[in-house]
Design an enzyme around this catalytic site. Structure first.
Site, PDB file in Angstrom:
ATOM      1  CB  SER A 135      33.751 -20.731   1.428  1.00  0.00           C
ATOM      2  OG  SER A 135      34.913 -20.045   1.058  1.00  0.00           O
ATOM      3  CG  ASP A 265      32.171 -14.402  -3.016  1.00  0.00           C
ATOM      4  OD1 ASP A 265      33.241 -14.045  -2.479  1.00  0.00           O
ATOM      5  OD2 ASP A 265      31.651 -15.503  -2.813  1.00  0.00           O
ATOM      6  CG  HIS A 294      32.775 -15.529   0.632  1.00  0.00           C
ATOM      7  ND1 HIS A 294      32.852 -16.370  -0.465  1.00  0.00           N
ATOM      8  CD2 HIS A 294      33.326 -16.217   1.669  1.00  0.00           C
ATOM      9  CE1 HIS A 294      33.421 -17.513  -0.107  1.00  0.00           C
ATOM     10  NE2 HIS A 294      33.710 -17.446   1.170  1.00  0.00           N
TER      11      HIS A 294
END
Length: 314
Positions: A135, A265, A294
Site C-alpha cells: 500500500s 481491492d 487490499h
C-alpha cells in the site's frame, strides 16, 4: 467501490525522496544492562527516532518490509516469520509518525520517508536487499528504489500499492476523487478511534463482502497498530499516499519488480494502480489475484508468501 474506499485510507502517497546520502545518526541501540528494556532505533538528521526490527543472520540476504498507512512493522509479522524460517534476514521499520517511531509533526511526506529508509539501509550496511512494500509502503519502496545507491537493491515488490498515483485528475481520470481523501481526513479528526475500527472491519480486508470470514483479532490488531501512531502524522500521510505521483520513480527503477494486487481491492482500486505501474517499469511483472482484498498479505498469506519466495529466489 468508491464508497468502501472512502472508508479506508490505506496507502501513503509520496512526493520525492532523497536517498543517496544518509544524514542519520548511526543506528543507536539503547545500552543493554541485564534486565533492562531495549529498543532498536536509528536517529535521523532531524532528530527523529525510527524503530526497526532486524531478525536473522547478518550474512543472509536481507528483505526489508515497508508497511501501509496507518500501521507499523507489526503488520508484517506473518511474512517476517515465514522468511526468517527460510534463512533470510528480515527487517521492518515503523515509518516516522507511525508505531513506535517518533510522533512527528513535520516531514510526513514521501521525500522524507524515503530518506529515512536510506538512513536505515546505510546504518545497517545493507547490500543487494529486496524491498517489499504494501500500500503506502509500496509507494515508499518505489520512491526509495528509484534513488537508491548502486548495489543497495536487488529486487522490489509492490503489493496492493498506491503507484502510479491515486487521486483523480485530468492526467489520471481513473483515480479516486479528492473528496474521498478529504473524507478520510475528516473522519480521522472527528473520531480517529472509530475510524480505525471501520476501516479494517470493512473494505481493508474485504470483511464487508457477503460470506467473508471475519477475524475480530485482525480488526483489533489493525486498530492497535493505528492508534500507536500520531494523529498529525497520519493526517499528513493521507496527502502523501493519495497525491504523490510515482510515474517518474517507476520509469527510473532498473531492478526487477513484482507487482501483486487483488482485483477486489477496495482501498487502492486495481484498474488504476498495478496494471498502469507495470507499463511504466523496465522490468515489471504483474501478478493479479482474483477476488483478493487490499489486506491480502494478512487474509491469504498461504497464497502471497510462496509467490513472494518464488520471485525472490528466481
Amino acid at each position: 467501490m468508491h464508497g468502501g474506499l472512502a472508508l479506508a485510507a490505506a496507502a501513503v502517497l509520496p512526493s520525492k525522496a532523497l536517498i543517496a546520502s544518509s544524514g542519520a545518526t548511526l543506528s543507536s541501540q539503547t545500552s543493554a544492562k541485564p534486565g533492562a528494556k531495549t529498543m532498536t532505533t536509528i536517529t535521523t538528521k532531524d532528530g527523529v527516532e525510527i524503530f526497526y526490527k532486524d531478525w536473522g543472520s547478518k550474512d543472509a540476504q536481507a528483505i526489508v518490509f515497508h508497511h501501509g498507512w496507518p500501521l507499523s512493522a507489526d503488520d508484517w509479522d506473518n511474512q517476517m516469520m515465514f522468511f526468517l524460517e527460510k534463512g533470510y534476514r528480515v527487517i521492518a521499520h515503523d515509518r516516522r509518525g507511525h508505531g513506535r517511531s517518533t510522533q512527528t509533526a513535520t516531514g510526513n511526506e514521501m521525500d522524507t520517508y524515503a530518506a529515512d529508509v536510506a538512513h536505515l539501509v546505510a546504518s545497517l550496511e545493507l547490500r543487494n536487499a529486496i524491498h517489499v512494500g504494501h500500500s503506502t509502503g509500496g509507494g515508499e519502496v518505489a520512491h526509495y528504489v528509484a534513488r537508491a545507491q548502486a548495489g543497495r537493491v536487488a529486487k522490489a515488490v509492490l503489493i496492493s500499492a498506491v503507484p502510479p498515483i491515486m487521486v483523480k485528475s485530468d492526467k489520471n481520470p481513473g483515480g479516486l476523487p479528492i473528496e474521498v481523501f478529504d473524507g478520510f481526513r475528516a473522519a480521522l479528526v472527528a473520531n480517529r478511534a472509530q475510524f480505525y475500527v471501520d476501516v479494517p472491519a470493512g473494505p481493508f480486508y474485504g470483511y464487508n463482502r457477503p460470506g467473508a470470514k471475519v477475524s475480530q483479532g485482525v480488526i483489533d490488531n489493525w486498530w492497535r497498530q493505528g492508534m500507536m501512531g500520531g494523529a498529525k502524522a497520519h493526517y499528513d500521510c493521507i496527502k502523501a499516499f493519495s497525491e504523490t505521483d510515482f510515474t517518474e520513480d517507476l520509469k527510473n527503477i532498473d531492478v526487477p519488480v513484482l507487482l501483486m494486487h487483488g482485483d477486489d481491492d477496495q482501498i487502492v482500486p486495481y484498474p488504476d494502480s498495478a496494471p498502469l505501474s507495470a507499463k511504466l517499469l523496465k522490468h515489471g511483472t504483474l501478478q493479479t489475484y482474483d477476488g483478493l482484498p487490499h489486506g491480502m498479505c494478512t487474509t491469504h498469506p498461504e497464497v502471497i508468501n510462496p509467490d513472494l519466495l518464488a520471485f525472490i529466489k528466481a
